[in-house]
Design an enzyme around this catalytic site. Sequence first.
Site, PDB file in Angstrom:
ATOM      1  N   GLY A  60     -49.386 -12.130  38.769  1.00 39.40           N
ATOM      2  CA  GLY A  60     -48.697 -10.939  38.261  1.00 39.40           C
ATOM      3  C   GLY A  60     -47.718 -10.450  39.304  1.00 39.40           C
ATOM      4  O   GLY A  60     -46.511 -10.618  39.172  1.00 39.40           O
ATOM      5  N   GLU A  61     -48.263  -9.879  40.386  1.00 42.66           N
ATOM      6  CA  GLU A  61     -47.422  -9.314  41.437  1.00 42.66           C
ATOM      7  C   GLU A  61     -46.454 -10.344  42.009  1.00 42.66           C
ATOM      8  O   GLU A  61     -45.276 -10.045  42.227  1.00 42.66           O
ATOM      9  CB  GLU A  61     -48.326  -8.764  42.547  1.00 42.66           C
TER      10      GLU A  61
ATOM     11  N   ALA B 232     -59.214 -20.522  39.704  1.00 40.88           N
ATOM     12  CA  ALA B 232     -58.154 -19.596  39.278  1.00 40.88           C
ATOM     13  C   ALA B 232     -57.617 -18.786  40.454  1.00 40.88           C
ATOM     14  O   ALA B 232     -58.261 -18.680  41.496  1.00 40.88           O
ATOM     15  CB  ALA B 232     -58.699 -18.654  38.201  1.00 40.88           C
TER      16      ALA B 232
ATOM     17  N   GLY C 102     -55.220 -15.007  41.274  1.00 40.71           N
ATOM     18  CA  GLY C 102     -54.638 -13.787  40.714  1.00 40.71           C
ATOM     19  C   GLY C 102     -53.174 -14.045  40.392  1.00 40.71           C
ATOM     20  O   GLY C 102     -52.524 -14.856  41.047  1.00 40.71           O
TER      21      GLY C 102
END
Lengths: 311, 141
Positions: free
Chosen positions: B90-91, B86, B88
């Site tokens: 979002g940003e 996986a 991260g």
Amino acid sequence: MTTGISYLYPASVTEAVALLADWDGRARIMAGGTDLMPALQQGRCAPACLVDVTRIPSLDLVEVRDGFVVAGAAVSFARLQSDPFLRARVPALVEAAASVAAAPLQSVATWAGNIAQAMPAADGALVAVALQAEARVVSAAGARWVAVDSLYCGPKTSTLDPTRQMISHLSFPLPGPGWGCAWQRTGRRPALILPTLNCASTVQLSADGSRILAATLALGAVAQLPFRVCAAEAALLGQEPAEVSFEQAALMAQTECRPRSSPLRASREYRQALIPVMVRDCLAQATRLARAVVWRSVSGRGRPVGKQDDP
Amino acid sequence: MDLATGEVQALEIAAAHDVGRAINPRDAEGQLEGGILMGLGAVLMEEFLPGLSTGFGNYYIPTARSTPRMRIHLEEVPSHFGPLGAKGLGEAVTVSTAPALVNAISRAAGVRIRSLPATAERILAARGAASAAPAGPGEDE
């Protein structure tokens, strides 16, 4: 604080204003409460009693009566938007109702309350002024009909005394053949925002559609009150309903209006630039509606019906 | 875009992101949708004005009516560094949404927009300044 307030449901308008008189300045009329409740929470007003008018029978109706469209004080903006007659014939009112804040607030906020609050650019008030609406103002002393624009005596200041008087109904002349209306609005985002500029207009065309017999034009966020551009209305009389007439009226509106700069909304210059664009579009749109609607009489009531009303 | 008023409505946004392995694909899509809206807010309306922006009543964020249709694609390339492949997320979505929107607005306006948020007023002013100024060297996008 909001504790210890009496909350009453009168059964009639007469009883509601009698209660206001009994409480002698310490009671307030409550309908949607979308302006009143924040005012209570912030301590801007501290009534001892709230008189809720939303359960008074028939006050939540929109009706056609004696050549007028009449809306009760408990008619919400959601109710205005769902009315088939208004949707077909008075789209300016329906669109203005859909412009106010956001859907959850529209479902409780009332048209009459919007006018009683006397905010200078209130969508509901602006369209009422363009429709030449009247308000039935009731107190313990009796009732009288007054023009909605006469209810304004300054920004956020109504001539109404909210502790002694209430608006029981709003009414405006029933649309006839050759009549149209339109609504325009801009804001920093599509919902939940005060307008950068809003504009409502009506036009009445001659039977052959070649001349403008009457026109109204109201703009918001350009003055301390909903502003009717009387010079532009007068200039449209007798004119051909064409681009050149709308352009002339639009430039007059630009000259007459005195918008102010607001750092959170828009500069004066931007508002000045928007005025002719919106006025021109509004008048053209109202004229299209005036020409588009098919007129016929329904079941002896003589009520004009738009295309969308056909079964 | 309404060229007369400068108003912009984003109708549809397509976004494709390398997300590593999507352990919960629906959650990953939700992250993309949230990031898109955040990028859209930054470009179209969000602006902190000291002393004036005191809450969400005067700091404008997108609402449902500002939300475009979204077409989301998750490109799953398992990462060597994250747990179970996986990454991260979002940003990165916010970061790519903003220039995509600014480019789209600049194309529609016919003039490069250089200050954000690209409010209707700023767009109209940029168009006015561009039509008033003599033609200069073209700008790359």
